[in-house]
Every structure is written in structure tokens, then in C-alpha cells.
Design a protein around this motif. Structure first.
Motif, short mmCIF file in Angstrom:
data_model
loop_
_atom_site.label_atom_id
_atom_site.label_comp_id
_atom_site.label_asym_id
_atom_site.label_seq_id
_atom_site.Cartn_x
_atom_site.Cartn_y
_atom_site.Cartn_z
N CYS A 167 0.84 -1.20 0.00
CA CYS A 167 0.00 0.00 0.00
C CYS A 167 0.88 1.26 0.00
O CYS A 167 0.64 2.20 -0.75
N LEU A 168 1.93 1.22 0.80
CA LEU A 168 2.84 2.37 0.86
C LEU A 168 3.59 2.49 -0.45
O LEU A 168 3.89 3.59 -0.91
N CYS A 169 3.89 1.34 -1.05
CA CYS A 169 4.59 1.32 -2.33
C CYS A 169 3.71 1.96 -3.40
O CYS A 169 4.18 2.75 -4.23
N THR A 170 2.42 1.63 -3.39
CA THR A 170 1.51 2.21 -4.38
C THR A 170 1.42 3.72 -4.19
O THR A 170 1.49 4.48 -5.17
N TYR A 171 1.28 4.17 -2.96
CA TYR A 171 1.20 5.62 -2.72
C TYR A 171 2.51 6.30 -3.13
O TYR A 171 2.49 7.41 -3.67
#
Ligand code: PHE
Length: 455
Positions: A236-240
């Protein structure tokens, strides 16, 4: 063609980046789990352990996902592929998508309860004595009540409505409104709670350091808490991070986000404990804290009109906290499907919503039907355990190993310094490599072994 249509979309402002990512981290975990776990496990001693774990594991873990995400500049599957240099590494991103979607499924059940209670609070139907309060929750969980299933689906669709508006007009816009509102509500509720007689006892319970309670169990609890709370291991942090600007300082953003996450968790304790202690109620953890204990506390502590306002603010706070997190979980899958297949963003969002609604309905239904489950436990608990105990730690482990051992150092440095914009500090680089290559992987393997029951 689809790869071209993808990007380069970014968040418009630095504040938007911090609010959106902090919004993902700050969620139900901070409000209904952290304070009580902390109070029961040594108070300030637990906070200290949590802080050390966050520094050792949380910060490099978040940095790792940010590095992979911004370097990839695309959805999680593409970004992990690029980071690992081989097609197969995309599986890690795909596993993150699956983990995020499973969490969204069961998380939306609780989020749905929060919306339901917000409605009850607004129409003054939450308060009315302990028996009424208990009955309200028992009725919600009755086998013939399908509201939890419907509310879970409704919450996923609400999340989808924000997602389909896009990164700037949807995610960033909503986060810029919701995160400050959440902090304002928290401050108001802390004010109300701390103004009560004997409030100080509650503050002491939370913050008094009791090192005699600290054992390896407590340390593992803090480790698990940190993973979930910082949204680590789901991509999720990677996507953001793929929406971060070129000049976003990754280390600084990580520190800001981690600080906000910790601060909100402690503030939630300062909201719950003083009120509970002022009316001699011992706070517990999870659903009973939020849906049974707290209304009772509000009712006993305040005159009815104030208790009404406080309960509305409390359920609004929970709803907002849940929504900023579900947005990030939904975005992981929506980004992958819309960028890896010919489907448009809105169709991709429908696919994610359909899958997560199925998980949500299974989870909600299994909580009210004891015989409906898997391995002797409800679907809800199975999804919770599978993600929290296995998928998140595994995701974080792979991330650390890729950043530490597989990605070329120049690429990692390019991201750490934002392409030379910020000075390269050797001490930070060294520490980052020691943590991501050795310390974090060892810690995560220990967590995994503990969760699986080997140690
Ligand atoms: N961090 C969120 C919370 O504390 C939960 C979450 C987990 C969000 C994983 C996104 C991904 O509630």
C-alpha cells in the motif's frame, strides 16, 4: 496502450502526500487496539518498546516500500518487478494486493458497524443505559440481521466513490479534509475526557512505565501492532509512493508519517482512559470497547446533551479513521488492475469492490453464525490471522531483502537522495543498509516464527 495511459500521476502537494499516507497508517488499529494493548502491557514501557521497534523496523520498512514504489512509478506489481529486475518479483506486489484486499474485506465489516453506530448516535439511539447499549450490539450481531453484510458492502462502495475520482481529486482531496478533521475531533474528545474528575488516573494508567510487565510476549505484541498500524507489507505504501513527486524527501516523509501514527495512537489513549477511569470502568480491547464500554462511559460521565455530542464525534472519528485506511487498501488493487489490464480505472475499482465485498460478506456472516467458518474459527478471524500473522510480515521481509540485497545501490541512493537533491549522509546510508539487510529480516523471521507458533 494501457501502460501509456498509466501516469505519471502524482499527488499535487507535499501536505497531500503526508495526509494521504498518514491517513492510511492511522486507522481503527490506532484507536481501538493500541491504547488498551498499551495500558495492559506496561504503559509507557510499551510505548518505549513500540518506539524502538518503529525506529528499527517501521522506518526502514516504510522507506523500503517508498523506494520501490517511487522508483517503479507504477502499480505494485510493476514496481516490484522493476525493483527485482525479473518478472517473477511481480508476485510480491501481487501478494500485497491480495493481502490489502483481504484486509479491506474484513476491515469494512468493523467500518460498517462504525457507520451504523454513527447513524444511531445521530438519532440519539446509542445511549439509554447499559442494558440498552448491550442489546443494541447483540441485536446487530444476531444471525437474522443482515445489516452488517450490507453496511460492509456500503463502506466498500463509499471507498470506491473516492477512489474513482482519481489520485488528486479523490484520494488527496479526501485525505486533506479527513485527516485534519480526525485530529481536531481527537483533540476535542481528549479535552472532554480530561476535564472529568479523576481523569489523571487514566493518564497514569496509559503513561506510567511498568517494566515488570515487559516480556517477550509484549515485545512480539508491539511488533505485530507496528506492522498493522504502519500499513507495512501490503504494498500500500509502495503504491502511494508511486504518486510521490520527484523531490519528495523519502526519509523526512517517513519520519513525519510515523510520528503522526504514533501520536494519534497515544492521543486515542488520552481520549479513552481518562473518561473510563473517571467512572471506574476498565477499558477492554476491540468491539466491546468501542460499541459497549465507551457509550456506557460517555453516558455515565457526561450530562445527556454532552454525551450525545461526544458519542456522535466518537463514531465520526472512527468512521473517518477507517475510511482513510480503506481508501489506501482499495487503491493497491485498483492501481494494479487499471495499469496491468485494459480495464479503465473505474472498471478496475468495480472488480476490487466486488472481490472485497465477497470477503466482507463472508466475514460479517461468519461473526453472527458460529457454525459458518474455517479451521474451527470464523472467516473474519481467519482472514485477520492470515494477513496479520503471515502476509504482512512476509511482504515486509521480501521488501527489505529486495531493497537491501537485490536492488542496485545507485538506484537506492537515487531514491534516498531524490536524485541528488538532498545530501547523501553516509551514517544514514550505513544504518539503512544494516537495518534492511540484517536487522529487519532477522526480526521479521522471529515475528513469523512466533506467530506461526515455532517460538
Ligand atoms: N494501518 C491501518 C490501521 O491502523 C490498517 C491498514 C493495514 C491499512 C494495511 C492499510 C494496509 O488501522
Amino acid at each position: 496502450m494501457n501502460r501509456d495511459k498509466a501516469h505519471k500521476t502524482t499527488f499535487a502537494t507535499k501536505l497531500g502526500i503526508i495526509f494521504a499516507t498518514a491517513g492510511s497508517a492511522v486507522g481503527l488499529g490506532n484507536i481501538w487496539h493500541f491504547p488498551t494493548t498499551c495500558g495492559q502491557n506496561g504503559g509507557a514501557a510499551f510505548v518505549l518498546i513500540y518506539l524502538i521497534i518503529t525506529l528499527l523496523l517501521g522506518i526502514p520498512g516504510m522507506m523500503g516500500e517508498f523506494i520501490i514504489g517511487r522508483n517503479g512509478g507504477k502499480d505494485a506489481v510493476s514496481s516490484y518487478r522493476k525493483a527485482g529486475g525479473k518478472h517473477a518479483y511481480g508476485i510480491i506486489g501481487a501478494a500485497g494486493v491480495l493481502g490489502g484486499s483481504l484486509i479491506l474485506g474484513f476491515y469494512s465489516v468493523i467500518a460498517g458497524w462504525c457507520v451504523y453506530y454513527l447513524g444511531l448516535a445521530l438519532t440519539d439511539n446509542v445511549l439509554g443505559g447499559q442494558e440498552h447499549i448491550n442489546n443494541t450490539f447483540t441485536n446487530l450481531m444476531a444471525p437474522d440481521n443482515y445489516l452488517p453484510c450490507l453496511f460492509s458492502i456500503a463502506f466498500i462502495l463509499l471507498t470506491q466513490m473516492i477512489i474513482v475520482r482519481g489520485v488528486r481529486k479523490g484520494i488527496e482531496w479526501a485525505s486533506k479534509i479527513m485527516v485534519p478533521t480526525l485530529i481536531m475531533l481527537l483533540i476535542l474528545l481528549i479535552g472532554a475526557s480530561c476535564s472529568l474528575p479523576n481523569a489523571f488516573d487514566g493518564i497514569l494508567f496509559l503513561l506510567h512505565p511498568d517494566f515488570s510487565q515487559v516480556n517477550e510476549q509484549v515485545i512480539f505484541k508491539a511488533l505485530g501492532e507496528a506492522f498493522f498500524s504502519l500499513s507495512l507489507g501490503t504494498a500500500c505504501l509502495c503504491t502511494y509512493a508511486s504518486y510521490f513527486q520527484e523531490d519528495t524527501n523519502l526519509l523526512k516523509s517517513t519520519i513525519h508519517i510515523t510520528f503522526i501514527d504514533m501520536a494519534v495512537a497515544i492521543m486515542a489513549g488520552l481520549m479513552i482512559f481518562p473518561a473510563a477511569f473517571s467512572v471506574n470502568v476498565k477499558p477492554d480491547v476491540g468491539p466491546s470497547l468501542v460499541f459497549m464500554t465507551m457509550p456506557n462511559v460517555f453516558e455515565q460521565a457526561f450530562p445527556h446533551s454532552i454525551a450525545y455530542v461526544v458519542s456522535v464525534m466518537f463514531y465520526l472519528l472512527l468512521t473517518i479513521a477507517a475510511l482513510t485506511s480503506t481508501i489506501s487498501m482499495h487503491e493497491i488493487g485498483t492501481a494494479v488492475i487499471s495499469q496491468e489490464t485494459p480495464l479503465s480505472r473505474s472498471k478496475a475499482a468495480w472488480v476490487v469492490s466486488a472481490f472485497c465485498s465477497l470477503i466482507g460478506v463472508l466475514s460479517a456472516y461468519s461473526l453472527s453464525h458460529e457454525d459458518f467458518g474455517l479451521f474451527g474459527d470464523s472467516f473474519f478471524n481467519n482472514f485477520d490471522k492470515l494477513t496479520a500473522n503471515i502476509m504482512l510480515p512476509l511482504g515486509a521481509l521480501c521488501t527489505m531483502l529486495i531493497v537491501g540485497w537485490v536492488m542496485p545501490k545507485e538506484v537506492v541512493m537515487k531514491e534516498l537522495t531524490s536524485n541528488g537533491l538532498y545530501p547523501r549522509r553516509e551514517l544514514i546510508v550505513k544504518m539503512f543498509y544494516i537495518l534492511s539487510r540484517v536487522v529487519c529480516p532477522i526480526l521479521i523471521v522471529c515475528i513469523l516464527m512466533y506467530k506461526i507458533g515455532i517460538i
